[in-house]
Design an enzyme around this catalytic site. Structure first.
Site, PDB file in Angstrom:
ATOM      1  N   SER A 146       0.877  -1.184   0.000  1.00 35.94           N
ATOM      2  CA  SER A 146       0.000   0.000   0.000  1.00 35.94           C
ATOM      3  C   SER A 146       0.907   1.225   0.000  1.00 35.94           C
ATOM      4  O   SER A 146       2.096   1.125   0.364  1.00 35.94           O
ATOM      5  CB  SER A 146      -0.841  -0.004   1.279  1.00 35.94           C
ATOM      6  OG  SER A 146      -1.486   1.235   1.470  1.00 35.94           O
ATOM      7  N   TYR A 159      -2.326  -1.377  10.337  1.00 38.04           N
ATOM      8  CA  TYR A 159      -2.279  -1.458   8.871  1.00 38.04           C
ATOM      9  C   TYR A 159      -0.926  -0.968   8.353  1.00 38.04           C
ATOM     10  O   TYR A 159      -0.270  -1.629   7.543  1.00 38.04           O
ATOM     11  CB  TYR A 159      -3.429  -0.619   8.287  1.00 38.04           C
ATOM     12  CG  TYR A 159      -3.646  -0.780   6.805  1.00 38.04           C
ATOM     13  CD1 TYR A 159      -4.395  -1.839   6.299  1.00 38.04           C
ATOM     14  CD2 TYR A 159      -3.109   0.125   5.901  1.00 38.04           C
ATOM     15  CE1 TYR A 159      -4.615  -1.982   4.941  1.00 38.04           C
ATOM     16  CE2 TYR A 159      -3.320  -0.003   4.533  1.00 38.04           C
ATOM     17  CZ  TYR A 159      -4.073  -1.060   4.052  1.00 38.04           C
ATOM     18  OH  TYR A 159      -4.285  -1.196   2.703  1.00 38.04           O
TER      19      TYR A 159
HETATM   20  P1  NAD Z   1     -11.547  -5.969  -0.376  1.00 43.80           P
HETATM   21  O1  NAD Z   1     -12.152  -5.871   0.984  1.00 43.80           O
HETATM   22  O2  NAD Z   1     -12.343  -5.610  -1.581  1.00 43.80           O
HETATM   23  O3  NAD Z   1     -10.972  -7.419  -0.619  1.00 43.80           O
HETATM   24  C1  NAD Z   1     -10.284  -8.121   0.374  1.00 43.80           C
HETATM   25  C2  NAD Z   1     -10.251  -9.567  -0.004  1.00 43.80           C
HETATM   26  O4  NAD Z   1      -9.564 -10.272   1.045  1.00 43.80           O
HETATM   27  C3  NAD Z   1     -11.637 -10.206  -0.111  1.00 43.80           C
HETATM   28  O5  NAD Z   1     -11.629 -11.173  -1.143  1.00 43.80           O
HETATM   29  C4  NAD Z   1     -11.812 -10.879   1.240  1.00 43.80           C
HETATM   30  O6  NAD Z   1     -12.721 -11.971   1.210  1.00 43.80           O
HETATM   31  C5  NAD Z   1     -10.395 -11.344   1.484  1.00 43.80           C
HETATM   32  N1  NAD Z   1     -10.099 -11.617   2.880  1.00 43.80           N
HETATM   33  C6  NAD Z   1     -10.254 -10.816   3.954  1.00 43.80           C
HETATM   34  N2  NAD Z   1      -9.906 -11.469   5.073  1.00 43.80           N
HETATM   35  C7  NAD Z   1      -9.517 -12.706   4.695  1.00 43.80           C
HETATM   36  C8  NAD Z   1      -9.037 -13.844   5.389  1.00 43.80           C
HETATM   37  N3  NAD Z   1      -8.893 -13.857   6.722  1.00 43.80           N
HETATM   38  N4  NAD Z   1      -8.750 -14.953   4.683  1.00 43.80           N
HETATM   39  C9  NAD Z   1      -8.911 -14.976   3.332  1.00 43.80           C
HETATM   40  N5  NAD Z   1      -9.344 -13.929   2.622  1.00 43.80           N
HETATM   41  C10 NAD Z   1      -9.632 -12.802   3.298  1.00 43.80           C
HETATM   42  O7  NAD Z   1     -10.218  -5.095  -0.270  1.00 43.80           O
HETATM   43  P2  NAD Z   1      -9.231  -4.490  -1.380  1.00 43.80           P
HETATM   44  O8  NAD Z   1      -9.321  -3.020  -1.264  1.00 43.80           O
HETATM   45  O9  NAD Z   1      -9.396  -5.143  -2.694  1.00 43.80           O
HETATM   46  O10 NAD Z   1      -7.842  -4.897  -0.727  1.00 43.80           O
HETATM   47  C11 NAD Z   1      -6.985  -5.865  -1.261  1.00 43.80           C
HETATM   48  C12 NAD Z   1      -5.566  -5.566  -0.810  1.00 43.80           C
HETATM   49  O11 NAD Z   1      -5.154  -4.304  -1.323  1.00 43.80           O
HETATM   50  C13 NAD Z   1      -5.409  -5.482   0.713  1.00 43.80           C
HETATM   51  O12 NAD Z   1      -4.193  -6.061   1.100  1.00 43.80           O
HETATM   52  C14 NAD Z   1      -5.378  -3.986   0.963  1.00 43.80           C
HETATM   53  O13 NAD Z   1      -4.691  -3.655   2.131  1.00 43.80           O
HETATM   54  C15 NAD Z   1      -4.642  -3.516  -0.280  1.00 43.80           C
HETATM   55  N6  NAD Z   1      -4.836  -2.106  -0.585  1.00 43.80           N
HETATM   56  C16 NAD Z   1      -6.088  -1.600  -0.840  1.00 43.80           C
HETATM   57  C17 NAD Z   1      -6.201  -0.254  -1.137  1.00 43.80           C
HETATM   58  C18 NAD Z   1      -7.526   0.370  -1.453  1.00 43.80           C
HETATM   59  O14 NAD Z   1      -7.591   1.602  -1.546  1.00 43.80           O
HETATM   60  N7  NAD Z   1      -8.586  -0.381  -1.640  1.00 43.80           N
HETATM   61  C19 NAD Z   1      -5.080   0.569  -1.157  1.00 43.80           C
HETATM   62  C20 NAD Z   1      -3.847   0.025  -0.886  1.00 43.80           C
HETATM   63  C21 NAD Z   1      -3.723  -1.325  -0.607  1.00 43.80           C
END
Ligand code: NAD
Length: 264
Positions: A146, A159
């Protein structure tokens, strides 16, 4: 179908039932990779997702419901996937959660969950994927960190710690495999409008008693100079590049795609 760059390779993407993970899974499948999905969600919707991906991209798909906060479930997921496909050639450590509170108010069990899912799970999947990658002398490990892997924000101690941690794990994994065909890199997205961020937008709208659209704009502009969300498709394209032979000397980087967030 014409041979595609990732034909015959298998990619396991944790947390790929939603958001960024799903975008990356689709981008890799479009290049010919078989996909092992993982994550939570409605069983019928996930079965549909598997079938649709397989049909649309002409690849094999499977699914593991492993909870990646549990090492035993990760071990089972990795064993089943390697037994089925022979190896996991591309590992995308993407599953992640967020929790917002100041350090002194941070619930201990939330801290443990964030570190387990965002950081420790990647240690387990990586250690379990490496032996087969080494046998093939080819592999791509992509850790979804991130902008918070590079800079901090108040209220996000667990985080930010987990994301700085995964950038460190990325560097060490890259170095330990530097003279092999296995690369390890991190992608550091800025704001992407997924369910994880929608929750933060909704919380902001409720706390300030403002419309959701206004909360969305304010959340974006506070950190992301472009004022636009990064998309899962753009992140998928970067992951595809990291899997290409052109990227074989990209090793141990933390590559931000963040609308200018960390340039400030
Ligand atoms: P999201 O909530 O849409 O997706 C998260 C996914 O992780 C889902 O498929 C969920 O079912 C799965 N998950 C959660 N807990 C779990 C567990 N214990 N076991 C197995 N699967 C699990 O979130 P996202 O925004 O797509 O995030 C994905 C990644 O990207 C994360 O690591 C997040 O930190 C990172 N990220 C997101 C953003 C953003 O702005 N959305 C920015 C930077 C980094």
């Amino acid at each position: 179908m014409q041979t595609r760059p990732l034909s015959g390779k298998t990619a396991l993407v944790t947390g790929s039932t939603s958001g960024i993970g799903l975008g990356i899974a689709h981008a890799l499948a479009a290049e010919g990779a078989n996909i092992v999905f993982n994550g939570f969600g409605d069983a019928a919707l996930i079965a549909d997702l598997q079938l649709q991906t397989a049909t649309q991209f002409g690849v094999k798909t499977s699914y593991s419901n492993a909870d990646v906060s549990k090492s035993v479930e990760i071990e089972q997921m990795m064993k089943t996937a390697i037994d089925e496909f022979g190896s996991i050639d591309i590992l995308v450590n993407n599953a992640g959660i967020q929790y917002v509170a100041n350090v002194e108010d941070f619930p201990v069990e939330r801290w443990d969950a964030v570190i387990a899912i965002n950081l420790t799970s990647a240690f387990h999947t990586t250690r379990l994927a490496l032996p087969a990658m080494k046998k093939n002398n080819w592999g791509r490990i992509i850790n979804i960190a991130s902008a918070h892997g590079l800079v901090g924000s108040a209220g996000k101690s667990a985080y930010v710690a987990s994301k700085h941690g995964i950038v460190g794990l990325t560097k060490v994994t890259a170095l330990e495999n530097s003279q092999t065909g296995i690369t390890c890199n991190a992608i550091c997205p800025g704001w992407v409008l997924t369910p994880l961020v929608q929750k933060q937008v909704d919380a902001r709208a409720a706390a300030q008693n403002i419309p959701v659209e206004q909360a969305k704009r304010e959340l974006l502009l506070e950190k992301q100079p472009s004022g636009e969300f990064v998309t899962p498709e753009q992140l998928g394209a970067l992951a595809v590049f990291m899997c290409s032979s052109a990227a074989s000397q990209v090793r141990g980087v933390a590559w931000n795609m963040d609308g200018g967030w960390v340039a400030q």
